[in-house]
Scaffold this motif. Structure first.
Motif, PDB file in Angstrom:
ATOM      1  N   ALA A  26      -2.815 -13.143  17.406  1.00 36.61           N
ATOM      2  CA  ALA A  26      -2.469 -11.727  17.285  1.00 36.61           C
ATOM      3  C   ALA A  26      -2.217 -11.323  15.839  1.00 36.61           C
ATOM      4  CB  ALA A  26      -1.226 -11.437  18.129  1.00 36.61           C
ATOM      5  N   PHE A  27      -2.419 -10.034  15.563  1.00 35.82           N
ATOM      6  CA  PHE A  27      -2.200  -9.461  14.235  1.00 35.82           C
ATOM      7  C   PHE A  27      -1.217  -8.307  14.343  1.00 35.82           C
ATOM      8  CE2 PHE A  27      -5.519 -11.368  11.496  1.00 35.82           C
ATOM      9  CZ  PHE A  27      -6.154 -12.130  12.470  1.00 35.82           C
ATOM     10  N   ILE A  28      -0.236  -8.332  13.446  1.00 36.10           N
ATOM     11  CA  ILE A  28       0.782  -7.289  13.488  1.00 36.10           C
ATOM     12  C   ILE A  28       1.284  -6.999  12.077  1.00 36.10           C
ATOM     13  CG2 ILE A  28       2.726  -8.899  13.854  1.00 36.10           C
ATOM     14  CD1 ILE A  28       3.768  -6.774  15.927  1.00 36.10           C
ATOM     15  N   GLY A  29       1.856  -5.843  11.877  1.00 32.90           N
ATOM     16  CA  GLY A  29       2.413  -5.505  10.569  1.00 32.90           C
ATOM     17  C   GLY A  29       2.854  -4.067  10.563  1.00 32.90           C
ATOM     18  N   ARG A  30       3.443  -3.685   9.460  1.00 33.39           N
ATOM     19  CA  ARG A  30       3.879  -2.324   9.272  1.00 33.39           C
ATOM     20  C   ARG A  30       2.668  -1.378   9.350  1.00 33.39           C
ATOM     21  NH1 ARG A  30       7.601  -1.175   4.072  1.00 33.39           N
ATOM     22  NH2 ARG A  30       8.330   0.831   4.818  1.00 33.39           N
ATOM     23  N   SER A  31       2.863  -0.180   9.874  1.00 30.67           N
ATOM     24  CA  SER A  31       1.739   0.746   9.960  1.00 30.67           C
ATOM     25  C   SER A  31       1.199   1.003   8.557  1.00 30.67           C
ATOM     26  CB  SER A  31       2.192   2.051  10.602  1.00 30.67           C
ATOM     27  OG  SER A  31       3.249   2.588   9.875  1.00 30.67           O
ATOM     28  N   SER A  37      -8.246  -2.826   8.799  1.00 27.37           N
ATOM     29  CA  SER A  37      -9.229  -3.197   7.772  1.00 27.37           C
ATOM     30  C   SER A  37      -9.418  -4.712   7.716  1.00 27.37           C
ATOM     31  CB  SER A  37      -8.782  -2.692   6.398  1.00 27.37           C
ATOM     32  OG  SER A  37      -8.558  -1.305   6.429  1.00 27.37           O
ATOM     33  N   LEU A  38      -8.310  -5.459   7.844  1.00 22.81           N
ATOM     34  CA  LEU A  38      -8.405  -6.925   7.798  1.00 22.81           C
ATOM     35  C   LEU A  38      -9.170  -7.448   9.017  1.00 22.81           C
ATOM     36  CD1 LEU A  38      -7.446  -9.485   6.175  1.00 22.81           C
ATOM     37  CD2 LEU A  38      -5.627  -9.661   7.866  1.00 22.81           C
ATOM     38  N   ILE A  39      -8.862  -6.906  10.195  1.00 23.96           N
ATOM     39  CA  ILE A  39      -9.554  -7.347  11.419  1.00 23.96           C
ATOM     40  C   ILE A  39     -11.048  -7.039  11.307  1.00 23.96           C
ATOM     41  CG2 ILE A  39      -9.820  -6.895  13.903  1.00 23.96           C
ATOM     42  CD1 ILE A  39      -6.745  -6.502  14.007  1.00 23.96           C
ATOM     43  N   ASN A  40     -11.368  -5.866  10.794  1.00 22.56           N
ATOM     44  CA  ASN A  40     -12.776  -5.498  10.637  1.00 22.56           C
ATOM     45  C   ASN A  40     -13.484  -6.406   9.625  1.00 22.56           C
ATOM     46  OD1 ASN A  40     -12.251  -3.496  12.485  1.00 22.56           O
ATOM     47  ND2 ASN A  40     -12.120  -1.858  10.965  1.00 22.56           N
ATOM     48  N   MET A  41     -12.780  -6.761   8.558  1.00 25.34           N
ATOM     49  CA  MET A  41     -13.368  -7.675   7.565  1.00 25.34           C
ATOM     50  C   MET A  41     -13.628  -9.057   8.189  1.00 25.34           C
ATOM     51  SD  MET A  41     -11.786  -9.276   4.037  1.00 25.34           S
ATOM     52  CE  MET A  41     -10.667 -10.483   4.693  1.00 25.34           C
ATOM     53  N   LEU A  42     -12.647  -9.556   8.922  1.00 29.25           N
ATOM     54  CA  LEU A  42     -12.772 -10.903   9.490  1.00 29.25           C
ATOM     55  C   LEU A  42     -13.895 -10.987  10.516  1.00 29.25           C
ATOM     56  CD1 LEU A  42      -8.996 -11.759   9.952  1.00 29.25           C
ATOM     57  CD2 LEU A  42     -10.551 -12.734   8.245  1.00 29.25           C
ATOM     58  N   THR A  43     -13.998  -9.929  11.345  1.00 25.94           N
ATOM     59  CA  THR A  43     -15.000  -9.960  12.409  1.00 25.94           C
ATOM     60  C   THR A  43     -16.364  -9.506  11.912  1.00 25.94           C
ATOM     61  OG1 THR A  43     -14.389  -7.714  13.080  1.00 25.94           O
ATOM     62  CG2 THR A  43     -13.314  -9.537  14.240  1.00 25.94           C
ATOM     63  N   GLY A  44     -16.375  -8.822  10.774  1.00 26.19           N
ATOM     64  CA  GLY A  44     -17.636  -8.312  10.258  1.00 26.19           C
ATOM     65  C   GLY A  44     -18.136  -7.098  11.036  1.00 26.19           C
ATOM     66  N   LEU A  72      -8.754 -12.226  20.026  1.00 23.00           N
ATOM     67  CA  LEU A  72      -8.045 -11.695  18.866  1.00 23.00           C
ATOM     68  C   LEU A  72      -7.328 -10.454  19.375  1.00 23.00           C
ATOM     69  CD1 LEU A  72      -9.500 -11.116  15.313  1.00 23.00           C
ATOM     70  CD2 LEU A  72      -8.120  -9.377  16.439  1.00 23.00           C
ATOM     71  N   VAL A  73      -6.045 -10.330  19.045  1.00 20.25           N
ATOM     72  CA  VAL A  73      -5.263  -9.211  19.560  1.00 20.25           C
ATOM     73  C   VAL A  73      -4.707  -8.355  18.429  1.00 20.25           C
ATOM     74  CG1 VAL A  73      -3.222  -8.588  20.901  1.00 20.25           C
ATOM     75  CG2 VAL A  73      -4.687 -10.429  21.671  1.00 20.25           C
ATOM     76  N   ASP A  74      -4.956  -7.067  18.545  1.00 23.47           N
ATOM     77  CA  ASP A  74      -4.468  -6.084  17.579  1.00 23.47           C
ATOM     78  C   ASP A  74      -3.220  -5.453  18.196  1.00 23.47           C
ATOM     79  OD1 ASP A  74      -4.184  -4.109  15.690  1.00 23.47           O
ATOM     80  OD2 ASP A  74      -5.988  -3.002  16.262  1.00 23.47           O
ATOM     81  N   LEU A  75      -2.077  -5.724  17.605  1.00 23.83           N
ATOM     82  CA  LEU A  75      -0.811  -5.196  18.146  1.00 23.83           C
ATOM     83  C   LEU A  75      -0.415  -3.915  17.415  1.00 23.83           C
ATOM     84  CD1 LEU A  75       1.180  -8.563  18.384  1.00 23.83           C
ATOM     85  CD2 LEU A  75       0.252  -7.242  20.295  1.00 23.83           C
ATOM     86  N   LEU A 111       1.278  -9.254   8.740  1.00 26.65           N
ATOM     87  CA  LEU A 111       0.689  -8.706   7.518  1.00 26.65           C
ATOM     88  C   LEU A 111       1.759  -8.056   6.642  1.00 26.65           C
ATOM     89  CD1 LEU A 111      -1.752  -9.330   9.192  1.00 26.65           C
ATOM     90  CD2 LEU A 111      -2.692  -7.106   8.610  1.00 26.65           C
ATOM     91  N   ILE A 112       1.663  -8.363   5.357  1.00 26.49           N
ATOM     92  CA  ILE A 112       2.629  -7.856   4.384  1.00 26.49           C
ATOM     93  C   ILE A 112       1.851  -7.197   3.247  1.00 26.49           C
ATOM     94  CG2 ILE A 112       4.515  -8.529   2.808  1.00 26.49           C
ATOM     95  CD1 ILE A 112       5.203  -9.285   5.681  1.00 26.49           C
ATOM     96  N   ASP A 113       2.255  -6.018   2.873  1.00 26.65           N
ATOM     97  CA  ASP A 113       1.587  -5.295   1.783  1.00 26.65           C
ATOM     98  C   ASP A 113       1.907  -5.961   0.448  1.00 26.65           C
ATOM     99  OD1 ASP A 113       0.712  -3.425  -0.137  1.00 26.65           O
ATOM    100  OD2 ASP A 113       1.090  -1.745   1.219  1.00 26.65           O
ATOM    101  N   SER A 114       0.880  -6.513  -0.200  1.00 23.64           N
ATOM    102  CA  SER A 114       1.107  -7.281  -1.436  1.00 23.64           C
ATOM    103  C   SER A 114       1.525  -6.401  -2.612  1.00 23.64           C
ATOM    104  CB  SER A 114      -0.153  -8.068  -1.813  1.00 23.64           C
ATOM    105  OG  SER A 114      -1.151  -7.186  -2.291  1.00 23.64           O
ATOM    106  N   ARG A 115       1.467  -5.079  -2.425  1.00 20.93           N
ATOM    107  CA  ARG A 115       1.860  -4.187  -3.530  1.00 20.93           C
ATOM    108  C   ARG A 115       3.368  -4.017  -3.625  1.00 20.93           C
ATOM    109  NH1 ARG A 115      -1.150   1.119  -1.863  1.00 20.93           N
ATOM    110  NH2 ARG A 115      -0.139   0.467   0.056  1.00 20.93           N
ATOM    111  N   LEU A 116       4.058  -4.387  -2.540  1.00 25.68           N
ATOM    112  CA  LEU A 116       5.480  -4.066  -2.465  1.00 25.68           C
ATOM    113  C   LEU A 116       6.388  -5.269  -2.669  1.00 25.68           C
ATOM    114  CD1 LEU A 116       5.305  -1.851   0.766  1.00 25.68           C
ATOM    115  CD2 LEU A 116       5.078  -1.114  -1.618  1.00 25.68           C
TER     116      LEU A 116
END
Ligand code: GDP
Length: 196
Positions: A26-31, A37-44, A72-75, A111-116
């Motif tokens: 599963a994939f989860i993170g702050r809105s 975008s990450l899920i789309n990149m991974l799956t192509g 693969l689960v999008d939470l 998922l964590i925003d690397s900018r913060l």
């Protein structure tokens, strides 16, 4: 490698997910963290996960079948600035039910925003995962948005916080959906996880 990715089903009730007869990640993170975008990149697949869900939208657990083999689960994301208490409570109930009772769950990407700099809401969430023995790894997103040294600094600060809390930190990946960063490493890790 992901050769095939198909949408299976969306649920509002996490107990109504597909039969737990195969590995699930599963994939989860702050809105807005860059999860879709990450899920789309991974799956192509460009629009497999819908990007930028609005706060008012129904919170769904989305199952995708990968390579006819694993889910693969999008939470639904957390941390919208303006959401009602009722919605927060619903999210918590849904996510805690899913993460603590899904028997085929092999791992969760937080998922964590690397900018913060480390954000309390993310630390609270990973803290909860740790307490509940939810197996998780971290993916720092949007690494292309700033210099490598700034990304490294934010990643290190987050890992240090985790070390303070747990005495250790989990596996982590630095990714960029924009530049396909981290794709090979994450895919390799996913392959190994579902093969276990
Ligand atoms: P979600 O709400 O977590 O699913 O986030 P989205 O995938 O919809 O991304 C939120 C915004 O950040 C969108 O405008 C994306 O185009 C942008 N974004 C996501 N990932 C990246 C990335 O790796 N690099 C850059 N530059 N922008 C990104």
């Amino acid at each position: 490698m992901i050769k095939k990715a198909e949408f299976v089903v969306s649920n509002t009730d996490p107990t109504k997910c597909p039969k737990p007869d195969r590995a699930e990640i599963a994939f989860i993170g702050r809105s807005n963290v860059g999860k879709s975008s990450l899920i789309n990149m991974l799956t192509g697949v460009k629009e497999l996960a819908k990007t930028s869900q609005k706060p008012g939208k129904t919170q769904l657990v989305n199952h995708f079948m990968i390579n006819d083999r694993w889910y693969l689960v999008d939470l639904p994301g957390y941390g919208f600035a303006k959401v009602s208490k009722d919605r927060k409570v619903k999210w918590e109930k849904m996510i805690s039910t899913y993460l603590t009772s899904r028997s085929n769950l092999c791992g969760v990407f937080v998922l964590i925003d690397s900018r913060l700099e480390p954000q309390t809401i993310d630390l609270e969430f990973v803290n909860w995962c740790g307490e509940q023995n939810v197996p998780f790894v971290l993916a720092f997103t949007k690494a292309d948005k700033q210099s490598k040294s700034q990304t490294d600094k934010n990643v290190k600060a987050f890992l240090n916080k985790m070390e303070e809390i747990f005495g250790e930190y989990p596996d982590y990946f630095v990714t960029s959906a924009e530049k396909q960063g981290g794709k090979d490493e994450v895919l390799k890790f996913l392959d190994e996880l579902v093969a276990e």
